[in-house]
Design a protein around this motif. Sequence first.
Motif, PDB file in Angstrom:
ATOM      1  N   VAL A  36      29.638  25.867  13.156  1.00  0.00           N
ATOM      2  CA  VAL A  36      29.526  27.328  13.185  1.00  0.00           C
ATOM      3  C   VAL A  36      29.211  27.814  14.604  1.00  0.00           C
ATOM      4  CG1 VAL A  36      28.341  29.324  12.158  1.00  0.00           C
ATOM      5  CG2 VAL A  36      28.642  27.247  10.810  1.00  0.00           C
ATOM      6  N   SER A  37      29.854  28.925  14.993  1.00  0.00           N
ATOM      7  CA  SER A  37      29.580  29.556  16.296  1.00  0.00           C
ATOM      8  C   SER A  37      28.457  30.578  16.157  1.00  0.00           C
ATOM      9  CB  SER A  37      30.802  30.334  16.788  1.00  0.00           C
ATOM     10  OG  SER A  37      31.926  29.540  16.844  1.00  0.00           O
ATOM     11  N   ALA A  38      28.107  31.161  17.265  1.00  0.00           N
ATOM     12  CA  ALA A  38      27.131  32.254  17.269  1.00  0.00           C
ATOM     13  C   ALA A  38      27.722  33.462  16.539  1.00  0.00           C
ATOM     14  CB  ALA A  38      26.788  32.619  18.704  1.00  0.00           C
ATOM     15  N   MET A  39      26.844  34.262  15.924  1.00  0.00           N
ATOM     16  CA  MET A  39      27.317  35.380  15.109  1.00  0.00           C
ATOM     17  C   MET A  39      27.857  36.521  15.969  1.00  0.00           C
ATOM     18  SD  MET A  39      24.311  35.395  12.280  1.00  0.00           S
ATOM     19  CE  MET A  39      24.601  34.505  10.738  1.00  0.00           C
ATOM     20  N   THR A  42      27.035  37.647  19.775  1.00  0.00           N
ATOM     21  CA  THR A  42      25.721  37.165  20.235  1.00  0.00           C
ATOM     22  C   THR A  42      25.785  36.442  21.579  1.00  0.00           C
ATOM     23  OG1 THR A  42      25.025  36.915  17.948  1.00  0.00           O
ATOM     24  CG2 THR A  42      23.741  35.737  19.598  1.00  0.00           C
ATOM     25  N   THR A  43      26.838  35.647  21.787  1.00  0.00           N
ATOM     26  CA  THR A  43      26.916  34.892  23.044  1.00  0.00           C
ATOM     27  C   THR A  43      26.925  35.837  24.248  1.00  0.00           C
ATOM     28  OG1 THR A  43      28.067  33.128  21.880  1.00  0.00           O
ATOM     29  CG2 THR A  43      28.195  33.090  24.275  1.00  0.00           C
ATOM     30  N   ASN A  44      27.687  36.920  24.131  1.00  0.00           N
ATOM     31  CA  ASN A  44      27.700  37.901  25.229  1.00  0.00           C
ATOM     32  C   ASN A  44      26.314  38.496  25.453  1.00  0.00           C
ATOM     33  OD1 ASN A  44      30.397  37.420  25.178  1.00  0.00           O
ATOM     34  ND2 ASN A  44      31.017  39.427  24.454  1.00  0.00           N
ATOM     35  N   GLY A 118      22.286  31.170  20.400  1.00  0.00           N
ATOM     36  CA  GLY A 118      23.204  31.889  19.509  1.00  0.00           C
ATOM     37  C   GLY A 118      23.638  30.990  18.366  1.00  0.00           C
ATOM     38  N   GLU A 119      24.033  29.781  18.697  1.00  0.00           N
ATOM     39  CA  GLU A 119      24.500  28.820  17.698  1.00  0.00           C
ATOM     40  C   GLU A 119      23.336  28.269  16.875  1.00  0.00           C
ATOM     41  OE1 GLU A 119      26.266  29.383  20.337  1.00  0.00           O
ATOM     42  OE2 GLU A 119      28.306  29.372  19.558  1.00  0.00           O
ATOM     43  N   ILE A 120      22.201  28.061  17.539  1.00  0.00           N
ATOM     44  CA  ILE A 120      21.057  27.505  16.810  1.00  0.00           C
ATOM     45  C   ILE A 120      20.618  28.473  15.712  1.00  0.00           C
ATOM     46  CG2 ILE A 120      18.620  26.821  17.054  1.00  0.00           C
ATOM     47  CD1 ILE A 120      19.454  25.612  19.771  1.00  0.00           C
ATOM     48  N   GLY A 183      28.508  24.712  16.877  1.00  0.00           N
ATOM     49  CA  GLY A 183      29.601  24.477  17.804  1.00  0.00           C
ATOM     50  C   GLY A 183      29.079  24.686  19.213  1.00  0.00           C
ATOM     51  N   PHE A 184      29.885  24.341  20.213  1.00  0.00           N
ATOM     52  CA  PHE A 184      29.671  24.812  21.597  1.00  0.00           C
ATOM     53  C   PHE A 184      28.548  24.121  22.366  1.00  0.00           C
ATOM     54  CE2 PHE A 184      27.746  28.664  23.994  1.00  0.00           C
ATOM     55  CZ  PHE A 184      28.615  28.622  25.065  1.00  0.00           C
ATOM     56  N   ILE A 185      27.584  23.501  21.650  1.00  0.00           N
ATOM     57  CA  ILE A 185      26.430  22.986  22.392  1.00  0.00           C
ATOM     58  C   ILE A 185      26.303  21.466  22.298  1.00  0.00           C
ATOM     59  CG2 ILE A 185      25.249  25.172  21.889  1.00  0.00           C
ATOM     60  CD1 ILE A 185      23.203  23.624  20.271  1.00  0.00           C
ATOM     61  N   GLY A 197      31.665  25.243  27.389  1.00  0.00           N
ATOM     62  CA  GLY A 197      32.592  26.268  27.871  1.00  0.00           C
ATOM     63  C   GLY A 197      32.795  27.306  26.780  1.00  0.00           C
ATOM     64  N   ARG A 198      32.986  28.558  27.185  1.00  0.00           N
ATOM     65  CA  ARG A 198      33.134  29.643  26.220  1.00  0.00           C
ATOM     66  C   ARG A 198      34.217  29.303  25.199  1.00  0.00           C
ATOM     67  NH1 ARG A 198      30.867  34.799  26.528  1.00  0.00           N
ATOM     68  NH2 ARG A 198      31.496  34.714  24.356  1.00  0.00           N
ATOM     69  N   GLU A 199      33.985  29.719  23.999  1.00  0.00           N
ATOM     70  CA  GLU A 199      34.881  29.466  22.863  1.00  0.00           C
ATOM     71  C   GLU A 199      34.969  27.969  22.525  1.00  0.00           C
ATOM     72  OE1 GLU A 199      35.721  32.125  21.275  1.00  0.00           O
ATOM     73  OE2 GLU A 199      35.029  33.394  22.909  1.00  0.00           O
ATOM     74  N   GLY A 200      33.960  27.220  22.926  1.00  0.00           N
ATOM     75  CA  GLY A 200      34.027  25.761  22.794  1.00  0.00           C
ATOM     76  C   GLY A 200      33.772  25.207  21.396  1.00  0.00           C
ATOM     77  N   SER A 201      33.499  26.052  20.413  1.00  0.00           N
ATOM     78  CA  SER A 201      33.195  25.524  19.075  1.00  0.00           C
ATOM     79  C   SER A 201      34.383  24.820  18.426  1.00  0.00           C
ATOM     80  CB  SER A 201      32.726  26.641  18.142  1.00  0.00           C
ATOM     81  OG  SER A 201      31.543  27.199  18.627  1.00  0.00           O
ATOM     82  N   ASP A 202      35.578  25.265  18.724  1.00  0.00           N
ATOM     83  CA  ASP A 202      36.767  24.566  18.201  1.00  0.00           C
ATOM     84  C   ASP A 202      36.735  23.114  18.666  1.00  0.00           C
ATOM     85  OD1 ASP A 202      37.587  27.056  17.400  1.00  0.00           O
ATOM     86  OD2 ASP A 202      39.252  27.213  18.821  1.00  0.00           O
TER      87      ASP A 202
HETATM   88  N1  ASP Z   1      29.677  31.220  20.833  1.00  0.00           N
HETATM   89  C1  ASP Z   1      30.449  30.624  21.895  1.00  0.00           C
HETATM   90  C2  ASP Z   1      31.305  31.693  22.548  1.00  0.00           C
HETATM   91  O1  ASP Z   1      31.355  32.809  22.059  1.00  0.00           O
HETATM   92  C3  ASP Z   1      31.288  29.491  21.432  1.00  0.00           C
HETATM   93  C4  ASP Z   1      32.385  29.848  20.454  1.00  0.00           C
HETATM   94  O2  ASP Z   1      32.373  30.937  19.892  1.00  0.00           O
HETATM   95  O3  ASP Z   1      33.272  29.029  20.237  1.00  0.00           O
HETATM   96  O4  ASP Z   1      31.895  31.435  23.551  1.00  0.00           O
END
Ligand code: ASP
Length: 417
Positions: A36-39, A42-44, A118-120, A183-185, A197-202
């Motif tokens: 799961v990513s941040a809601m 939240t990351t921003n 965010g992810e935690i 994800g991401f961490i 890296g941003r969007e790294g949860s995939d």
């Molecule tokens: N929360 C992180 C981001 O927004 C990781 C992700 O969403 O994949 O970059």
Amino acid sequence: MKVFKFGGASVKDAAAVKNVADILERYSGEKLIVVVSAMGKTTNLLEEVHRLRFHQLDYSDALQRMKDYHITIAAELFGEHAEAMELLIKRLDELEDYLKEPCSNEFDREYDQVVSYGEIVSTTLVEAYLRVRNIASRWLDAREIIITDDCYRNARILWDTCKQKVNDILSEFEKNDVLVLQGFIGKSLRGYTTTLGREGSDFTASIMAFLLDAESVTIWKDVPGMLNADPKWFKDTVKLDKISFKEAIELAYYGASVIHPKTIKPLQNKGIPLYIKSFIHPLEEGSVIQESEEFDGAVPSYIFKGNQVLVSVIPKDFSFVAEDNLKEIFETLSSLGVRINLMENSAISFSFCIDKDEYKQEQLFEKLKNNYTIKYNENLTLITIRHYDDKTIQKLAEGRQILLEQRSRATVRMIVR
Ligand code: ASP
Ligand code: MG
């Protein structure tokens, strides 16, 4: 065992989290790793908290917004389940305690310690809610599995170490069906939290699938699958039902934002299929990315990358652009971490297209200006068309000025204004 990934949009409010539980209930009886990513955004927001704190500015307002956002979602999800709310508050307190500690001068390392919350927090809420719904689940700390180097904000995976760690979690499946992790961490060998890296949860989902030899990965998105164009720019998009790993890597490389570019390689290496499905219409087919290239050319796909700068450098002594100049130019680009999106050379000039970055651009020009005359155009768009036909090229080029065009058998790329 399957790996699922839910991004920020799929857990952006209480209704969305409930929907995630609805989806998981449909898979009851299966063993699932749920990343799961941040809601929502939240990351921003946490990036903002970090930036303000780093510059010794007041971050309390941004932090309060982050806290309120999660507390509101939790209140709606848990009602009288006080225990779940306490868990959330504990995590938020941990973050606040960290923020109060003196900030080092390592921007990227501080970023990872803060932004990872965010992810935690999101996984804490989602997992607690699954238990409220009587789904046998357990919260895992990704930092105990995803071990990385200490290249903060863009950490690299230490695969062998991860392989050793991952076996520990398999026993968790004896008592639980669903294991939820961030994800991401990850965590560096020195023990600091890192991010991928941003969007790294995939990418996290794909790493877990690789490590555990999962049967498949499913990325649940707010689009019906892999589309042939970004629905933000075009309304007449077509879903790509089935494409190859190779094609997906190409599309991600050219800037298609549907999956993180690093996601494909681990899956390709083990032949694990990647499904992209809608969390809004979970019963619909979606797309699958797999080995066979049979369907790759079925529809033209196009990718727009905005905010591009086209730079041309010309040796001042009017010498040919040859290997020695190129070496110098590439070394300069590489030392600044500037990525080339497209390049071309003529007898006496070398042109390349890069993402706009005020700060890096200035340094780049400074380093090259002694030996080269530099010309550049800004505010350009790089259009890539895979499996092009004349109709698609015409449609996309219409009303635009083409500054540079490159064609190969499968791909057309145009820099346009
Ligand atoms: N929360 C992180 C981001 O927004 C990781 C992700 O969403 O994949 O970059
Ligand atoms: Mg996100």
